[in-house]
Enzyme design. Structure first.
Site, mmCIF file in Angstrom:
data_model
loop_
_atom_site.group_PDB
_atom_site.id
_atom_site.type_symbol
_atom_site.label_atom_id
_atom_site.label_comp_id
_atom_site.label_asym_id
_atom_site.label_seq_id
_atom_site.Cartn_x
_atom_site.Cartn_y
_atom_site.Cartn_z
ATOM 1 N N ARG A 123 0.805 -1.245 0.000
ATOM 2 C CA ARG A 123 0.000 0.000 0.000
ATOM 3 C C ARG A 123 0.822 1.271 0.000
ATOM 4 N NH1 ARG A 123 -2.911 -3.047 3.771
ATOM 5 N NH2 ARG A 123 -4.689 -4.058 2.793
ATOM 6 N N LYS A 145 3.809 11.478 -10.788
ATOM 7 C CA LYS A 145 2.961 10.619 -11.628
ATOM 8 C C LYS A 145 3.720 9.339 -11.908
ATOM 9 C CE LYS A 145 -0.011 13.680 -14.309
ATOM 10 N NZ LYS A 145 -0.367 14.079 -15.673
ATOM 11 N N GLU A 187 10.622 18.215 -24.068
ATOM 12 C CA GLU A 187 9.883 18.604 -22.846
ATOM 13 C C GLU A 187 10.401 19.943 -22.298
ATOM 14 O OE1 GLU A 187 7.203 16.815 -21.998
ATOM 15 O OE2 GLU A 187 7.606 14.658 -22.271
ATOM 16 N N LYS A 229 7.965 23.126 -13.786
ATOM 17 C CA LYS A 229 7.160 21.947 -13.474
ATOM 18 C C LYS A 229 6.811 21.907 -11.987
ATOM 19 C CE LYS A 229 6.054 17.263 -14.021
ATOM 20 N NZ LYS A 229 6.239 15.971 -14.654
ATOM 21 N N GLU A 239 -3.891 17.164 -10.748
ATOM 22 C CA GLU A 239 -4.364 17.531 -12.085
ATOM 23 C C GLU A 239 -5.877 17.704 -12.165
ATOM 24 O OE1 GLU A 239 -2.132 15.785 -15.337
ATOM 25 O OE2 GLU A 239 -3.894 15.908 -16.598
ATOM 26 N N ARG A 243 -2.469 21.687 -13.935
ATOM 27 C CA ARG A 243 -1.430 20.699 -14.258
ATOM 28 C C ARG A 243 -1.623 20.095 -15.645
ATOM 29 N NH1 ARG A 243 1.437 15.944 -10.561
ATOM 30 N NH2 ARG A 243 2.786 15.257 -12.258
ATOM 31 N N ASN A 247 0.400 18.771 -20.320
ATOM 32 C CA ASN A 247 0.068 17.790 -21.359
ATOM 33 C C ASN A 247 0.083 18.386 -22.758
ATOM 34 O OD1 ASN A 247 -0.906 14.940 -20.797
ATOM 35 N ND2 ASN A 247 -1.548 16.097 -18.999
ATOM 36 N N HIS A 250 0.700 16.308 -25.844
ATOM 37 C CA HIS A 250 0.637 14.907 -25.436
ATOM 38 C C HIS A 250 -0.602 14.173 -25.930
ATOM 39 C CE1 HIS A 250 4.063 15.982 -23.026
ATOM 40 N NE2 HIS A 250 4.164 14.779 -22.513
ATOM 41 N N HIS A 254 0.620 11.041 -27.496
ATOM 42 C CA HIS A 254 0.301 9.702 -26.989
ATOM 43 C C HIS A 254 -0.370 8.852 -28.066
ATOM 44 C CE1 HIS A 254 0.376 10.923 -22.450
ATOM 45 N NE2 HIS A 254 1.579 10.637 -22.905
ATOM 46 N N HIS A 267 9.084 8.855 -26.723
ATOM 47 C CA HIS A 267 8.072 9.725 -26.130
ATOM 48 C C HIS A 267 8.311 11.194 -26.509
ATOM 49 C CE1 HIS A 267 5.197 11.322 -23.278
ATOM 50 N NE2 HIS A 267 6.142 12.110 -22.809
HETATM 51 N N1 LIG Z 1 5.727 10.571 -14.868
HETATM 52 C C1 LIG Z 1 5.731 11.637 -15.615
HETATM 53 O O1 LIG Z 1 5.323 12.723 -15.204
HETATM 54 C C2 LIG Z 1 6.270 11.540 -17.003
HETATM 55 C C3 LIG Z 1 6.545 12.705 -17.733
HETATM 56 C C4 LIG Z 1 7.112 12.582 -18.992
HETATM 57 C C5 LIG Z 1 7.385 11.331 -19.507
HETATM 58 N N2 LIG Z 1 7.093 10.221 -18.789
HETATM 59 C C6 LIG Z 1 7.378 8.886 -19.307
HETATM 60 O O2 LIG Z 1 8.787 8.763 -19.451
HETATM 61 C C7 LIG Z 1 9.060 7.785 -20.446
HETATM 62 C C8 LIG Z 1 10.155 8.279 -21.347
HETATM 63 O O3 LIG Z 1 11.329 8.479 -20.580
HETATM 64 P P1 LIG Z 1 12.749 8.540 -21.264
HETATM 65 O O4 LIG Z 1 12.694 9.421 -22.444
HETATM 66 O O5 LIG Z 1 13.702 8.827 -20.191
HETATM 67 O O6 LIG Z 1 12.942 7.070 -21.857
HETATM 68 P P2 LIG Z 1 13.645 5.736 -21.290
HETATM 69 O O7 LIG Z 1 13.420 5.583 -19.859
HETATM 70 O O8 LIG Z 1 13.232 4.651 -22.201
HETATM 71 O O9 LIG Z 1 15.203 6.034 -21.515
HETATM 72 C C9 LIG Z 1 15.676 6.232 -22.807
HETATM 73 C C10 LIG Z 1 16.838 5.293 -23.157
HETATM 74 O O10 LIG Z 1 18.048 5.793 -22.587
HETATM 75 C C11 LIG Z 1 18.674 4.779 -21.820
HETATM 76 N N3 LIG Z 1 19.408 5.480 -20.775
HETATM 77 C C12 LIG Z 1 18.914 6.047 -19.646
HETATM 78 N N4 LIG Z 1 19.863 6.767 -19.042
HETATM 79 C C13 LIG Z 1 20.980 6.660 -19.788
HETATM 80 C C14 LIG Z 1 22.282 7.198 -19.687
HETATM 81 N N5 LIG Z 1 22.602 8.063 -18.722
HETATM 82 N N6 LIG Z 1 23.192 6.862 -20.620
HETATM 83 C C15 LIG Z 1 22.864 6.034 -21.643
HETATM 84 N N7 LIG Z 1 21.633 5.519 -21.814
HETATM 85 C C16 LIG Z 1 20.700 5.834 -20.894
HETATM 86 C C17 LIG Z 1 17.549 3.904 -21.388
HETATM 87 O O11 LIG Z 1 18.004 2.627 -21.014
HETATM 88 C C18 LIG Z 1 16.686 3.889 -22.635
HETATM 89 O O12 LIG Z 1 17.210 2.994 -23.579
HETATM 90 C C19 LIG Z 1 7.764 7.530 -21.151
HETATM 91 O O13 LIG Z 1 7.255 6.273 -20.753
HETATM 92 C C20 LIG Z 1 6.857 8.636 -20.670
HETATM 93 O O14 LIG Z 1 5.498 8.263 -20.639
HETATM 94 C C21 LIG Z 1 6.541 10.305 -17.561
HETATM 95 ZN ZN LIG Z 2 5.902 13.930 -21.737
#
Ligand SMILES: NC(=O)c1ccc[n+]([C@@H]2O[C@H](COP(=O)([O-])OP(=O)(O)OC[C@H]3O[C@@H](n4cnc5c(N)ncnc54)[C@H](O)[C@@H]3O)[C@@H](O)[C@H]2O)c1
Ligand SMILES: [Zn+2]
Length: 361
Positions: A123, A145, A187, A229, A239, A243, A247, A250, A254, A267
């Site tokens: 939990r 999130k 972003e 942010k 949100e 907030r 998006n 997005h 998405h 993304h």
């Molecule tokens: N929670 C939120 O508020 C929020 C906001 C924006 C995006 N997201 C989510 O985030 C995700 C995208 O995140 P992302 O762009 O970081 O992608 P990701 O986590 O897939 O990372 C991108 C790639 O880089 C690699 N990597 C990570 N750090 C590295 C480093 N220092 N050196 C070399 N390689 C590295 C990873 O293994 C992966 O292959 C999506 O799923 C999206 O929905 C969430």
């Molecule tokens: Zn995003």
């Protein structure tokens, strides 16, 4: 390059965001959260060989009694129930308890899955984010999130669960592949486009330095993004209002990610194209001058991001956009621009105009 601490002001759930080079190896940043506890490091197969040992050693120095390592497969395609189940299983096998701290080391995928595991295991247990992609440092690690994807829609299963701290080590970005780096810049641009024209203009005038990962420019971009942010999240954690402005790009984005199959578009790439579409649609509706939409599109293109929509059939667009979490009562809600630097939540998007816009490609 100096380091910065920002705070996400959420009362008893307030937490610091530490930004600077070399911070993942600084025990004092972890100590208040880990001393005398067990830690579970959640990372992936790409990031583990680069940084896991350093973070584990630092956790030990910070007073963690033991550290369990949980390594997920890499990629958006693994932001799934199976990855979540692997985390639960390893936590249970190791007899993790409610005092265990989950440390998410990686990009947004690891952060979102590990955060959701923390939100739900027994939990809810604490988690600390150590983002290692630009996207995670400027966006996903901040704000609480957490989610996994469902085959029928992105981020459809999740929870709000704030971390106890964010430790963004800017030096970790040197190993990031160029495409991933550019995706993070999307972003950064978003934060300027929705909230801060001055910052957007700064990005325009520092585009070259940013693409070259010049440390000072990068530090400013990360800091300003986190500030924007953090402020928006503090004002509307769950949100119910403002907030949703985060998006921007997005709803289209998405749909692109889901319809193309997770992992085809990054993304950030999908969001860049989504922002280009949202800006062009804002111009189409007469909310902003066409030249302003073009200005945003040109900046995204200069940063190496895609700005042209894939040619999905109209029904595909509407089906995926129709599943967006912002929608109410079957109507598509979009974030559109009132000017560069100011966005609005538009709940009564004219359906016919949207169809025409999407059908025109
Ligand atoms: N929670 C939120 O508020 C929020 C906001 C924006 C995006 N997201 C989510 O985030 C995700 C995208 O995140 P992302 O762009 O970081 O992608 P990701 O986590 O897939 O990372 C991108 C790639 O880089 C690699 N990597 C990570 N750090 C590295 C480093 N220092 N050196 C070399 N390689 C590295 C990873 O293994 C992966 O292959 C999506 O799923 C999206 O929905 C969430
Ligand atoms: Zn995003």
């Amino acid at each position: 390059m100096s380091e910065t601490v920002l705070r996400v002001e959420l009362g008893e759930r307030a937490y610091p965001i530490h930004i600077g080079p070399g911070l993942m190896g600084r025990a004092e940043l972890y100590a208040p959260h880990v001393q005398g506890r067990r830690a579970a490091l959640v990372t992936n197969e790409t990031v583990a060989p680069l940084y896991a040992e350093r973070v584990e050693a630092t956790l030990a120095q910070a007073g963690a009694t033991t550290t369990l390592r949980i390594v997920l497969r890499d990629g958006e395609a693994f932001k799934t129930w199976e990855s979540l189940e692997r985390i639960y299983a390893q936590l249970l096998e190791a007899q993790a308890d409610r005092a265990t701290l989950i440390v998410a080391l990686g990009g947004g995928v690891v952060g979102d899955v590990a955060g959701f595991a923390a939100a739900t295991f027994q939990r809810g247990i604490p988690h600390l984010q150590v983002p290692t992609t630009l996207l995670a440092q400027v966006d996903s690690s901040v704000g609480g999130k957490t989610a996994i994807n469902h085959a029928l829609g992105k981020n459809m299963i999740g929870a709000f669960h704030q971390p106890v701290a964010v430790i963004a080590d800017t030096a970790s970005l040197v190993t990031l592949p160029p495409r991933e780096f550019a995706a993070g810049l999307a972003e950064v641009v978003k934060h300027g486009a929705i909230h801060d024209l001055e910052f957007l203009a700064w990005i325009e005038s520092h585009a070259q330095e940013l693409v070259a990962r010049e440390p000072r420019a990068l530090a400013h971009a990360i800091r300003r993004s986190c500030e924007i942010k953090a402020r928006i999240v503090a004002a509307d954690e769950r949100e119910t209002g403002a907030r949703a402005l985060l998006n921007f790009g997005h709803t289209f984005g998405h749909a692109i990610e889901s319809a193309a199959g997770y992992g085809t578009w990054l993304h950030g790439e999908a969001v860049a194209t989504g922002m280009a579409l949202a800006a062009r649609f804002s111009a189409r509706l007469g909310r902003i001058p066409a030249a302003d939409a073009q200005r945003l599109v040109a900046l995204l293109a200069r940063l190496g991001l895609p700005v042209d929509a894939p040619s999905f059939p109209l029904d595909t667009w509407l089906e995926y956009m129709g599943r967006d979490k912002k929608n109410e009562g079957g109507r598509i809600t979009l974030i559109l621009l009132d000017s560069l630097g100011r966005a609005a939540i538009v709940k009564d998007t004219p359906a016919a105009a949207l169809r025409d816009f999407l059908a025109a490609g």
